[in-house]
Design a protein around this motif. Structure first.
Motif, PDB file in Angstrom:
ATOM      1  N   TYR A   1       0.831  -1.205   0.000  1.00  0.00           N
ATOM      2  CA  TYR A   1       0.000   0.000   0.000  1.00  0.00           C
ATOM      3  C   TYR A   1       0.864   1.253   0.000  1.00  0.00           C
ATOM      4  N   GLN A   2       1.939   1.235   0.766  1.00  0.00           N
ATOM      5  CA  GLN A   2       2.797   2.417   0.824  1.00  0.00           C
ATOM      6  C   GLN A   2       3.482   2.677  -0.514  1.00  0.00           C
ATOM      7  N   ARG A   3       3.917   1.619  -1.186  1.00  0.00           N
ATOM      8  CA  ARG A   3       4.582   1.788  -2.487  1.00  0.00           C
ATOM      9  C   ARG A   3       3.617   2.333  -3.529  1.00  0.00           C
ATOM     10  N   VAL A   4       2.405   1.783  -3.573  1.00  0.00           N
ATOM     11  CA  VAL A   4       1.416   2.252  -4.553  1.00  0.00           C
ATOM     12  C   VAL A   4       1.085   3.722  -4.311  1.00  0.00           C
ATOM     13  N   LEU A   5       0.906   4.076  -3.051  1.00  0.00           N
ATOM     14  CA  LEU A   5       0.566   5.460  -2.732  1.00  0.00           C
ATOM     15  C   LEU A   5       1.714   6.403  -3.091  1.00  0.00           C
ATOM     16  N   MET A   6       2.938   6.024  -2.788  1.00  0.00           N
ATOM     17  CA  MET A   6       4.092   6.870  -3.120  1.00  0.00           C
ATOM     18  C   MET A   6       4.205   7.070  -4.623  1.00  0.00           C
ATOM     19  N   ARG A   7       3.943   6.016  -5.381  1.00  0.00           N
ATOM     20  CA  ARG A   7       3.996   6.132  -6.842  1.00  0.00           C
ATOM     21  C   ARG A   7       2.909   7.083  -7.342  1.00  0.00           C
ATOM     22  N   PHE A   8       1.712   6.986  -6.760  1.00  0.00           N
ATOM     23  CA  PHE A   8       0.602   7.855  -7.163  1.00  0.00           C
ATOM     24  C   PHE A   8       0.919   9.319  -6.858  1.00  0.00           C
ATOM     25  N   PHE A   9       1.655   9.564  -5.783  1.00  0.00           N
ATOM     26  CA  PHE A   9       1.959  10.924  -5.348  1.00  0.00           C
ATOM     27  C   PHE A   9       3.234  11.494  -5.967  1.00  0.00           C
ATOM     28  N   GLU A  10       3.818  10.824  -6.940  1.00  0.00           N
ATOM     29  CA  GLU A  10       5.070  11.323  -7.522  1.00  0.00           C
ATOM     30  C   GLU A  10       4.894  12.677  -8.199  1.00  0.00           C
ATOM     31  N   ARG A  11       3.733  12.883  -8.811  1.00  0.00           N
ATOM     32  CA  ARG A  11       3.463  14.170  -9.463  1.00  0.00           C
ATOM     33  C   ARG A  11       2.861  15.155  -8.455  1.00  0.00           C
ATOM     34  N   PRO A  12       2.937  16.467  -8.743  1.00  0.00           N
ATOM     35  CA  PRO A  12       2.310  17.447  -7.862  1.00  0.00           C
ATOM     36  C   PRO A  12       0.804  17.196  -7.732  1.00  0.00           C
ATOM     37  N   PHE A  13       0.252  17.518  -6.557  1.00  0.00           N
ATOM     38  CA  PHE A  13      -1.163  17.291  -6.277  1.00  0.00           C
ATOM     39  C   PHE A  13      -2.041  17.911  -7.360  1.00  0.00           C
ATOM     40  N   PHE A  14      -1.783  19.173  -7.708  1.00  0.00           N
ATOM     41  CA  PHE A  14      -2.633  19.852  -8.677  1.00  0.00           C
ATOM     42  C   PHE A  14      -2.611  19.163 -10.038  1.00  0.00           C
ATOM     43  N   ASP A  15      -1.455  18.657 -10.454  1.00  0.00           N
ATOM     44  CA  ASP A  15      -1.371  17.968 -11.746  1.00  0.00           C
ATOM     45  C   ASP A  15      -2.261  16.729 -11.758  1.00  0.00           C
ATOM     46  N   ILE A  16      -2.227  15.972 -10.674  1.00  0.00           N
ATOM     47  CA  ILE A  16      -3.052  14.767 -10.584  1.00  0.00           C
ATOM     48  C   ILE A  16      -4.534  15.133 -10.560  1.00  0.00           C
ATOM     49  N   PHE A  17      -4.867  16.093  -9.709  1.00  0.00           N
ATOM     50  CA  PHE A  17      -6.264  16.444  -9.459  1.00  0.00           C
ATOM     51  C   PHE A  17      -6.922  17.045 -10.698  1.00  0.00           C
ATOM     52  N   LEU A  18      -6.274  18.020 -11.296  1.00  0.00           N
ATOM     53  CA  LEU A  18      -6.888  18.707 -12.439  1.00  0.00           C
ATOM     54  C   LEU A  18      -7.062  17.766 -13.626  1.00  0.00           C
TER      55      LEU A  18
END
Length: 428
Positions: A231-248
């Protein structure tokens, strides 16, 4: 004729100014012609229930020959503090909500009426709006008081029952179905809404908000310290990009046409009022249209289901309530004269869930601190705005939104959201 009385307990800046009071006077004169009346302004919400708008209940006493009678309506105004208006993006939110009440919801009503859709089957789950002012620093929205019809807010610290969630799914299905049908039959009518810039996109270059959102990522990762490495690895990979880039990317409706609609946008329990009869839920109303957006319908569903229901609820009912949503969406598109298998087939709905489901985590990161904090622990928003304005780095604990009173509840619910999003395949 009139005789107005004003309750002025509290900060003067929180009370309607003379321009808004004049608009109120004129509205009451139109609603109650040739009658004497007095009114009193009373707080309509408790601390912690509203962050962008200040709500008042206008208690009206009518003096008529047969005796006194009473009525009420709701007044929503923004704070007038320039710093708070800037940091909480108050004016764009009020303009967006005004757009909903002045243009979008009337369009929904007109289109459904043109199809002879009865109130029983149509989307009507919103408050009637009597008057809006959009002049800067004089913004005001006057709404019907739903409490007169025995609607009430749900206690956000209680667990929603299946019947609550099922009714919310039906309401969002009908709302989204109208957009699909209008796009099919009157595509130009939605052009304006396709072009609106999301409220969050308008803030993407704000360094203070970027810092805050990046801090949310760290707080979320800290919630997973006791979980497995996977779970920690998957989450870290998901968060590699800035929050706004992912969200928008996840909320951009135009990027994923043709399966985008006009969404309510702010889908948590304090923005929904329920009505009961004999202990059963019989109706609801959606409040606060200030984050109205053009996006995938999945964004509304993920926001609601992952911020307002528990892991235990989702384990038992998640697939069932999504099926209820889709079944009602199909029915209402048919009622409106379009073909749902063409506009939004089930396989495309499933694809949207897989492609957009990760937005559930991002909404939870933003909203769960607000949902879980107790009224007495809510920080002073004026002071918070000043701290952000000076460039002070604000994370959840520094902001006061994460404190002793909610840290355990927030941590559990945040972990549950992360695990459910990963187990569902939304985050890979």
């Amino acid at each position: 004729m009139d005789n107005a009385s004003e309750n002025t307990n509290g900060p003067v800046s929180d009370y309607p100014n003379s321009v808004v009071l004049t608009a109120l006077q004129q509205l009451l004169e139109r609603k109650f012609p040739s009658q004497l009346f007095t009114y009193e302004l009373l707080p309509a919400t408790k601390k912690g229930e509203n962050y962008i708008g200040i709500l008042y209940r206008i208690a009206v006493k009518l003096d008529v020959r047969t005796g006194s009678s009473y009525s009420s309506l709701i007044l929503k105004i923004p704070p007038r503090s320039p710093t708070r208006r800037k940091q909480f993006f108050i004016r764009p939110c009020f303009l967006r909500e005004s757009l909903a009440y002045q243009e979008f919801l009337p369009m929904v009503k007109r289109f459904q009426n043109s199809k002879d859709i009865s109130k029983e089957y149509g989307f009507h789950e919103y408050a009637e709006c009597f008057h809006i002012s959009t002049d800067e620093f004089d913004e005001a929205i006057f709404l019907e008081d739903l409490a007169l019809q025995e609607f009430a807010l749900f206690d956000r610290f209680d667990d929603l029952r299946f019947e609550h969630v099922a009714m919310v799914m039906h309401a969002y299905a009908k709302l989204h179905a109208v957009s699909f049908a209008i796009k099919d039959q009157e595509p130009e009518a939605l052009d304006k809404f396709r072009k609106i810039q999301d409220i969050f996109e308008q803030r993407k270059d704000d360094p203070n908000l970027n810092n805050y959102f990046e801090g949310l990522k760290k707080t979320t990762q800290a919630c997973m310290d006791a979980e497995s490495d996977r779970y920690q690895r998957v989450l870290m990979r998901f968060f590699e990009r800035p929050f706004f880039d992912i969200f928008l990317e996840l909320i951009n409706g135009n990027k994923y046409e043709p399966y985008a609609v006009v969404c309510h946008g702010d889908c948590w329990s304090n923005n929904i009022m329920f009505k009961y009869k004999d202990g059963k839920v019989i109706a609801l109303r959606l409040l606060d249209w200030q984050l109205l957006r053009y996006s995938s319908p999945v964004t509304d569903l993920m926001y609601f289901l992952f911020t307002c229901t528990s892991k235990e609820f989702r384990r038992v009912y998640y697939d069932e309530v999504l099926n209820l949503y889709y079944e009602e969406l199909v029915k209402h598109i048919y009622r409106l004269g379009s073909n749902p298998s063409k506009l939004f087939p089930r396989e495309k709905f499933n694809e949207e869930l897989n492609r957009r489901g990760a937005v559930a985590l991002l909404f939870a990161m933003i909203v769960l601190p607000i949902i879980t904090i107790k009224s007495e622990d809510v920080p002073n928003l004026e002071e918070l705005s000043e701290r952000v304005e000076t460039g002070e780095f604000i994370n959840l604990k520094e902001s006061g939104l994460l404190c002793k009173g909610n840290v355990d509840t927030y941590g559990k619910r945040m972990r549950d959201v992360v695990i459910d999003c990963i187990d569902s395949g939304y985050i890979k």
